[in-house]
Design an enzyme around this catalytic site. Structure first.
Site, mmCIF file in Angstrom:
data_model
loop_
_atom_site.group_PDB
_atom_site.id
_atom_site.type_symbol
_atom_site.label_atom_id
_atom_site.label_comp_id
_atom_site.label_asym_id
_atom_site.label_seq_id
_atom_site.Cartn_x
_atom_site.Cartn_y
_atom_site.Cartn_z
ATOM 1 N N LYS A 1 10.163 -11.788 -79.252
ATOM 2 C CA LYS A 1 8.397 -11.268 -79.260
ATOM 3 C C LYS A 1 8.363 -9.260 -78.475
ATOM 4 C CE LYS A 1 6.647 -14.587 -78.487
ATOM 5 N NZ LYS A 1 7.704 -15.467 -78.664
ATOM 6 N N GLN B 1 3.754 -17.664 -77.478
ATOM 7 C CA GLN B 1 4.643 -18.967 -78.220
ATOM 8 C C GLN B 1 5.284 -18.823 -79.827
ATOM 9 O OE1 GLN B 1 1.837 -19.132 -75.854
ATOM 10 N NE2 GLN B 1 3.943 -19.371 -74.186
ATOM 11 N N GLY C 1 8.305 -16.719 -71.246
ATOM 12 C CA GLY C 1 8.370 -15.864 -70.460
ATOM 13 C C GLY C 1 9.451 -14.911 -71.845
ATOM 14 N N HIS C 2 8.678 -13.325 -71.886
ATOM 15 C CA HIS C 2 9.321 -12.627 -72.771
ATOM 16 C C HIS C 2 9.931 -11.524 -72.462
ATOM 17 C CE1 HIS C 2 5.018 -13.089 -75.462
ATOM 18 N NE2 HIS C 2 5.499 -13.792 -75.371
#
Ligand code: GDP
Ligand code: IMO
Ligand code: MG
Length: 432
Positions: A20, A226, A44-45
């Site tokens: 994402k 998520q 955590g992106h």
């Protein structure tokens, strides 16, 4: 219509970690505002460009596009100490945030004792533990639902007293659970410093602000965290996170009306992963699973845990497309499949004599039924035009589109920002 503001949602539609962050960063120049609406530092992106790598947790992935307003919406939970660390890291890298980041007063705070409670509840569950990220997400959302939580707006007045009261309540619960071996003294000092640090930012009624921007014709990208199967209502309960990660969460988590939502980008990987416990019918326990993990670097961005790996699951994908109303799919990490001579795709689940192609109430005990497709066995990470994709790769894309009935508008073939290919079918996207 041209001047009318709208909200597009970008959602992870499986078990999270779909990529994402990369796509939000890539899409950001096409929007005026990027807003997180759910979750917290359990996310955590990862964003990679120009040889640099950032992993964002609470801060929206629009921060690398200087002109954008970034919003942490009311549906989020925020840990002041982790927020401070994340913001400082960005500022050290040259991305000033103060002017461009606004936090909803209605977002809830994660206290140090929420994290202890997270550990205590997991320990109490024993073999049924969820395998949470340990960031206090469940306990913070529990306090929200129980109407005992602290909100960002609370730090503006009489905060110490409110904090002490909630902390005492948590200590009592922990004592009742017999969970007494914890020491939060150091953590608490940093957390309180984080609270103070947050006061430098604009804490606002972002719900009104986002709606005002929409009425001025601005475009908002709602960044999911998520994945749909980790949604508190629609996921594989109880092995889920505690927020509304699906499209409905955009409305409640930002305060925007359903009619304002236009496009819904559904981000998925060309194969499957899951981190934490819970049923996962496509999980591979063999060398193929290890190969997917190795090539895909499938280790958690937050906890470093091994991600469980398997082939693409069309049963889960179709379900997520349904609950989210996905209009455009974004397929990530297909390059990880580059070396496989045969690629499998799960089209149904089987349990004993029963076979289903729709998501069952409980995924436990269901096994995947596969179809096989030929692999392309050619490196694709250097490709930047759809015309150059090998034929078997195009067939894979077309197969998935046919199976789920939604176009794959974007394909990503490497972690880098540039390796993002807009397919001809989605040319309209250039002007959202
Ligand atoms: P998020 O939580 O959905 O933002 O995803 P994560 O950042 O947790 O995990 C995605 C991982 O895949 C990160 O390490 C990305 O750098 C990486 N990634 C993203 N897109 C691609 C891609 O197309 N190919 C490969 N090989 N890696 C990718
Ligand atoms: P992003 O936004 C993958 C998983 C945890 C655990 C369950 C509950 O990076 O995709 P929690 O700490 O939320 O109470 O944990 O949800 N989980 C994620 N898995 N990606 C995430 O976020 C996740 N956030 C939570 O591993 O199984
Ligand atoms: Mg992630």
């Amino acid at each position: 219509m041209a001047n009318k503001g709208k909200v597009d949602a970008l959602l992870g539609i499986v078990f999270g970690d779909e990529g994402k962050g990369k796509i939000v960063d890539w899409l950001a120049p096409r929007y005026d505002v990027v807003a997180r609406f759910a979750g917290g530092p359990n996310a955590g992106h990862t964003i990679i460009f120009g040889g640099r790598k950032f992993v964002l947790r609470s801060i929206p992935s629009g921060v690398f596009d200087e002109g954008k307003l970034n919003v942490i919406g009311n549906g989020c939970v925020i840990a002041p100490d982790l927020f401070m660390a994340e913001a400082r890291e960005l500022e050290a890298a040259g991305y000033t945030l103060a002017e461009r980041l606004v936090i909803s007063r209605r977002a809830h705070l994660i206290l140090p004792t929420h994290r202890v409670l997270d550990r205590a509840y997991e320990a109490a569950k024993g073999k049924d533990a969820v395998g949470t990220t340990g960031k206090g997400i469940g306990p913070a959302y529990s306090d929200k639902a129980a109407r005992t939580g602290l909100r960002v707006g609370d730090i503006e007045e009489d905060f110490e007293a409110k904090y002490r009261q909630l902390k005492a309540r948590h200590e009592q619960i922990l004592a009742d659970l017999g969970f007494t071996s914890y020491d939060i003294a150091q953590e608490e000092a940093l957390w309180l410093e984080g609270v103070d640090y947050m006061r430098r930012f604009r804490l606002a009624d972002t719900e009104a602000e986002v709606n005002r921007l929409l009425s001025e014709g601005k475009h908002v990208l709602a960044e999911g965290a998520q994945g749909s199967l980790l949604d508190i209502d629609h996921g594989t309960y109880p092995f889920v996170s505690s927020s509304s990660t699906t499209a409905g969460g955009v409305c409640t988590g930002l305060g925007v009306a359903p009619g304002k939502i236009d496009r819904v980008w559904g981000v998925f990987k060309a194969y499957s992963t899951r981190v934490g416990a819970g049923p996962f019918p496509v999980e591979l326990f063999d060398a193929t699973g290890d190969t997917l993990r190795d090539i895909g670097h499938e280790y958690g961005a937050v906890t470093g845990r091994n991600r469980r790996c398997g082939w693409l699951d069309l049963v889960a994908l179709k379900y997520a497309i349904m609950v989210n109303g996905v209009t455009d799919l974004v397929m990530m990490k297909s390059d990880v499949l580059d070396t496989f001579p045969v690629i499998k795709v799960c089209t149904a689940y089987r349990k004993g004599d029963a076979v289903t192609s729709t998501l069952p109430y409980d995924l436990t005990g269901w096994e995947a039924v596969y179809e096989e497709l030929p692999g392309w066995q050619t490196p694709t990470d250097g490709l930047r035009r759809e015309e150059d994709f090998p034929k078997a790769f195009r067939n894979y894309i077309a197969y998935v589109e046919r199976a789920v009935g939604v176009p794959i508008s974007i394909v990503s073939v490497s972690p880098d920002r540039d390796a993002t290919i807009v397919r001809r079918a989605a040319a309209a996207m250039a002007n959202p």
